[in-house]
Design a protein around this motif. Structure first.
Motif, PDB file in Angstrom:
ATOM      1  N   ASP A   1      45.877  42.661  12.674  1.00  0.00           N
ATOM      2  CA  ASP A   1      45.767  41.627  11.650  1.00  0.00           C
ATOM      3  C   ASP A   1      45.158  42.137  10.352  1.00  0.00           C
ATOM      4  O   ASP A   1      45.548  41.712   9.269  1.00  0.00           O
ATOM      5  N   ASN A   2      44.185  43.032  10.438  1.00  0.00           N
ATOM      6  CA  ASN A   2      43.563  43.536   9.204  1.00  0.00           C
ATOM      7  C   ASN A   2      43.910  44.995   8.957  1.00  0.00           C
ATOM      8  O   ASN A   2      43.172  45.727   8.319  1.00  0.00           O
ATOM      9  N   ARG A   3      45.067  45.423   9.460  1.00  0.00           N
ATOM     10  CA  ARG A   3      45.533  46.795   9.255  1.00  0.00           C
ATOM     11  C   ARG A   3      46.798  46.855   8.408  1.00  0.00           C
ATOM     12  O   ARG A   3      47.379  47.920   8.254  1.00  0.00           O
ATOM     13  N   GLN A   4      47.235  45.714   7.901  1.00  0.00           N
ATOM     14  CA  GLN A   4      48.511  45.717   7.187  1.00  0.00           C
ATOM     15  C   GLN A   4      48.467  46.542   5.913  1.00  0.00           C
ATOM     16  O   GLN A   4      47.449  46.606   5.223  1.00  0.00           O
ATOM     17  N   VAL A   5      49.592  47.141   5.626  1.00  0.00           N
ATOM     18  CA  VAL A   5      49.812  47.867   4.379  1.00  0.00           C
ATOM     19  C   VAL A   5      51.073  47.284   3.744  1.00  0.00           C
ATOM     20  O   VAL A   5      52.035  46.971   4.439  1.00  0.00           O
ATOM     21  N   ALA A   6      51.060  47.101   2.447  1.00  0.00           N
ATOM     22  CA  ALA A   6      52.262  46.612   1.761  1.00  0.00           C
ATOM     23  C   ALA A   6      53.413  47.575   2.019  1.00  0.00           C
ATOM     24  O   ALA A   6      53.242  48.795   1.982  1.00  0.00           O
ATOM     25  N   ASP A   7      54.591  47.029   2.279  1.00  0.00           N
ATOM     26  CA  ASP A   7      55.744  47.875   2.601  1.00  0.00           C
ATOM     27  C   ASP A   7      55.990  48.944   1.543  1.00  0.00           C
ATOM     28  O   ASP A   7      56.287  50.094   1.856  1.00  0.00           O
ATOM     29  N   GLU A   8      55.850  48.564   0.281  1.00  0.00           N
ATOM     30  CA  GLU A   8      56.136  49.503  -0.797  1.00  0.00           C
ATOM     31  C   GLU A   8      55.079  50.600  -0.909  1.00  0.00           C
ATOM     32  O   GLU A   8      55.268  51.595  -1.623  1.00  0.00           O
ATOM     33  N   ASP A   9      53.943  50.445  -0.205  1.00  0.00           N
ATOM     34  CA  ASP A   9      52.875  51.450  -0.252  1.00  0.00           C
ATOM     35  C   ASP A   9      52.958  52.448   0.889  1.00  0.00           C
ATOM     36  O   ASP A   9      52.081  53.307   1.024  1.00  0.00           O
ATOM     37  N   PHE A  10      53.997  52.370   1.704  1.00  0.00           N
ATOM     38  CA  PHE A  10      54.096  53.259   2.853  1.00  0.00           C
ATOM     39  C   PHE A  10      54.064  54.726   2.425  1.00  0.00           C
ATOM     40  O   PHE A  10      53.393  55.558   3.046  1.00  0.00           O
ATOM     41  N   ARG A  11      54.767  55.057   1.357  1.00  0.00           N
ATOM     42  CA  ARG A  11      54.804  56.442   0.891  1.00  0.00           C
ATOM     43  C   ARG A  11      53.920  56.673  -0.339  1.00  0.00           C
ATOM     44  O   ARG A  11      54.053  57.708  -0.985  1.00  0.00           O
ATOM     45  N   ASP A  12      53.055  55.740  -0.631  1.00  0.00           N
ATOM     46  CA  ASP A  12      52.065  55.941  -1.684  1.00  0.00           C
ATOM     47  C   ASP A  12      50.824  56.541  -1.028  1.00  0.00           C
ATOM     48  O   ASP A  12      50.050  55.845  -0.381  1.00  0.00           O
ATOM     49  N   ASP A  13      50.635  57.833  -1.184  1.00  0.00           N
ATOM     50  CA  ASP A  13      49.570  58.522  -0.474  1.00  0.00           C
ATOM     51  C   ASP A  13      48.191  58.271  -1.075  1.00  0.00           C
ATOM     52  O   ASP A  13      47.189  58.770  -0.559  1.00  0.00           O
TER      53      ASP A  13
END
Length: 538
Positions: free
Chosen positions: A394-406
Motif C-alpha cells: 500500500d505504501n510502496r507504490q511508484v508512479a508508472d512513469e517513474d519506473f525508469r527514472d533512476d
C-alpha cells in the motif's frame, strides 16, 4: 499516484471484491525497502496499491499504425522477453494501456507478520492497520531460481481461485545466494538501542542483549560496531570499534545496558546517525540497526522530522537502516516509515530463537547489497485481463512513469533474498495467450548502472486450483488469505475476506494445517498455528 490506482480504484468502489483499505506506516531495516522524500512519488505515499481494476476496453479495439510496441522493458538494461506467442500479432508486443500497469518499490519487510503472531499468541487479534499482506507473504522462503551474479531472477506463475475467472498471479524475484562470511565486505554497524522504561518488560531489552552478545562473537575481526542508547536522552556508549581483539569492550557495553526512563526516539535516531557518519568506513557496509518498541513519548516525536533526518543521512552518506521491533506494545507505523526512509527494512522478534536468527544469521549474512533502488513493474495484457489488484504494498507504490527514472527511490536488496508480489487477476471469458510481463529494474550498488530483467506468464499457467499448486504458491496464497482475513473490518472472519476465493478462517485453518503436515516445514507450522489462534479469537 499510479494510474491503475485512480481510474481503476473508482471503478472498484462498492464491489465486494475490494480489499480492505488500511495503510500502515513504518519501521526499520536490514537490506531492503527505502524511500526518498514524498515529493519523489516513491514509496512513502498514501496512494492505494490494491489495484489496477481497469476500464473495460473492447477486446477487439483496433491497433493504430505506429502504435508503440512493448518489449517488456529493454530500453536500458538488457531485460529479456520470451518470444513465445508472437504469432497472430499477440498483444504482448503492444505498449499496454497505462491502466494495465502496476509499479512498486521492492520490499522484504517481515515485521507485520511477526507482530501479528505475537499478538495472537497473547490472545488478541491484531489491529487491522498493522497488517501488511506483503510482509506476511515475504516471511516465507521461496525456491525461485537464483541468478548467477548480482541482480534478480524473475519468476511469474499463478493458479485459479474458487471464484469464477479470478486467479492469483505470483511475481517472484530472487537475488543470488549470500556469500560466505569471509567473502563479504566488512561491516560498520551502529546499534541504536532503546533503554526506555518500557524496554524493561521481559522479551525486550534482555532479548536484545542476549542476541547482540551472540552476534558480536560471530562477526569478523575486520567488522566494526558502535552502540548508542536512548531513553529521555541519547548517549554514545561505544564509539565505532574495530572488533579484532576488542570484543570484550563490546560485550561490556552490551551487558551494561539498563532500562531507564522515557522514549526519546528522535534523539536516538539523530545520535545514532551522527555516530555512524563519524565512524563511517570507506569500502564497508555502513548501517544503523535500531532496536526499539518505537513508542516515542519524549522529545521530538514528530514522525516527519525524524524521517527527514534519516532520509538526509541516507542521501548524503549512504548509511542504511535496519529496524528490529520488540515488545507486545509496538509502534509499528513509525518503525516501518523509518525503515522506508532509511533504505532498509523491518523485522520483529519476540523469542530468543527469533532474535538469534535476526542478529546472528540474517544480519551478518545480508550485510552486503546487491541492488539499489529496485522497482518492479507488471504489465497486464488488456486482451486477456479484465481486472487486477495488487495484494498489499500500500505504501510502496511508484508512479508508472517513474519506473525508469533512476532519481526516484526504490528498495535496497541484499544477497539471499526473495521478494514476492501477489495479484488477484480476473481474466476475460475465453482468454488465451499472454497474460502479463513482469520487469524488475535496479541499480548496481557500486557503479549505479541500471539493469533490468523480465519474465512472462501465459493464461495456460492458470489451469490448476490454487490449492493444488506447487508448495510455494500454496504457502503464498495461505499467507495472503490470512492477512486479508485479519484486515477484514466487519468481523466476517468465517465468511471469507475481500480477496477472490477467500475461505473463512475455519477452512483456511484446516488447509494450513494440512499444508504444514505435508511440507513438514516449521515456518508453515507456525503459520498454521497463528491461523488457528485467529480462528479461535474471531
Amino acid at each position: 499516484m499510479n494510474r491503475n490506482g485512480t481510474d481503476g480504484k473508482r471503478g472498484r468502489r462498492g464491489t465486494t471484491a475490494l480489499l480492505a483499505l488500511t495503510l500502515a506506516g513504518g519501521l526499520l531495516l536490514t537490506g531492503c525497502g527505502g524511500d526518498d522524500d514524498a515529493s519523489s512519488g516513491a514509496k512513502d505515499t498514501t496512494s492505494d496499491s490494491r489495484g489496477g481494476s481497469a476500464p473495460m476496453p473492447a477486446p477487439d479495439r483496433p491497433r493504430g499504425e505506429g502504435e508503440q510496441r512493448y518489449d517488456g522493458g529493454t530500453s536500458s538494461g538488457g531485460a529479456r522477453e520470451s518470444g513465445e506467442g508472437e504469432k497472430n500479432g499477440d498483444s504482448r508486443e503492444i505498449a499496454p494501456d497505462p491502466d494495465y500497469l502496476s509499479t512498486f518499490a521492492l520490499d522484504v519487510d517481515t515485521a507485520s507478520y511477526g507482530y501479528a503472531r505475537r499478538t495472537l499468541s497473547e490472545g488478541r487479534l491484531p489491529d487491522p492497520s498493522t497488517v501488511r499482506p506483503e510482509e506476511f507473504v515475504n516471511s516465507f522462503r521461496q525456491d525461485y531460481e537464483r541468478p548467477d551474479g548480482d541482480g534478480f531472477s524473475v519468476t511469474v506463475d499463478g493458479a485459479r481461485t474458487d471464484d469464477e475467472d479470478w486467479s492469483l498471479v505470483r511475481v517472484g524475484l530472487a537475488t543470488r545466494p549470500a556469500e560466505r562470511q569471509s567473502e563479504r565486505p566488512p561491516a560498520a554497524l551502529t546499534f541504536v538501542i532503546d533503554v526506555s522504561g518500557s524496554m524493561a518488560e521481559p522479551g525486550r531489552l534482555d532479548l536484545a542483549q542476549e542476541a547482540l552478545g551472540t552476534m558480536t562473537d560471530r562477526l569478523r575481526d575486520d567488522d566494526s560496531v558502535a552502540i548508542v542508547t536512548f531513553s529521555d536522552e541519547a548517549e554514545t556508549v561505544l564509539p565505532m570499534t574495530r572488533l579484532g581483539d576488542r570484543r570484550g569492550r563490546v560485550h561490556d557495553a552490551i551487558d551494561g545496558l539498563e532500562p531507564m526512563e522515557s522514549t526519546n526516539l528522535g534523539a536516538g535516531v539523530e545520535t545514532g546517525y551522527e555516530t555512524a557518519v563519524e565512524g563511517r568506513r570507506e569500502g564497508a557496509t555502513n548501517r544503523v540497526v535500531l532496536v526499539s518498541d518505537a513508542l516515542a513519548n519524549t522529545g521530538d516525536t514528530d514522525a516527519d522530522t525524524i524521517l527527514e533526518r534519516v532520509a538526509t543521512e541516507r542521501r548524503e552518506h549512504g548509511v542504511t537502516l535496519f529496524g528490529v521491533g520488540v515488545g507486545s506494545d509496538y509502534g509499528d507505523a513509525l518503525m516501518e516509515r523509518l525503515a522506508d526512509q532509511g533504505d532498509g527494512h523491518t523485522t520483529y522478534v519476540s523469542t530468543t530463537e527469533d532474535a538469534r536468527e535476526v542478529f546472528s544469521e540474517q544480519l551478518p549474512r545480508h550485510i552486503e547489497l546487491t541492488a539499489r533502488d529496485a522497482k518492479a513493474q507488471v504489465a497486464f495484457d488488456p486482451e486477456t485481463v479484465a481486472e487486477f489488484r495488487l495484494v498489499g504494498y500500500d505504501n510502496r507504490q511508484v508512479a508508472d512513469e517513474d519506473f525508469r527514472d533512476d532519481r526516484v527511490d526504490g528498495g535496497e536488496v541484499g544477497p539471499g533474498h526473495t521478494v514476492t508480489a501477489l495479484y488477484a487477476v480476473r481474466t476475460r471469458s475465453g482468454a488465451d495467450g499472454h497474460l502479463a510481463t513482469a520487469t524488475v529494474r535496479w541499480l548496481d550498488p557500486d557503479s549505479r548502472t541500471p539493469h533490468e530483467e523480465s519474465g512472462v506468464v501465459e493464461t495456460d499457467a492458470l489451469d490448476d486450483s490454487v490449492w493444488d499448486a506447487d508448495r510455494g504458491l500454496r504457502v503464498t496464497a495461505t499467507a495472503a488469505y490470512f492477512a486479508d482475513a485479519l484486515r477484514t473490518s466487519d468481523g466476517g472472519y468465517d465468511h471469507g475476506g475481500s480477496l477472490p476465493g477467500a475461505p473463512g478462517l475455519s477452512e483456511l485453518s484446516e488447509r494450513a494445517d494440512g499444508l504444514a503436515d505435508r511440507t513438514e516445514d516449521e515456518d508453515v507450522r507456525e503459520l498454521a498455528e497463528a491461523i488457528e489462534d485467529a480462528n479461535r479469537l474471531a
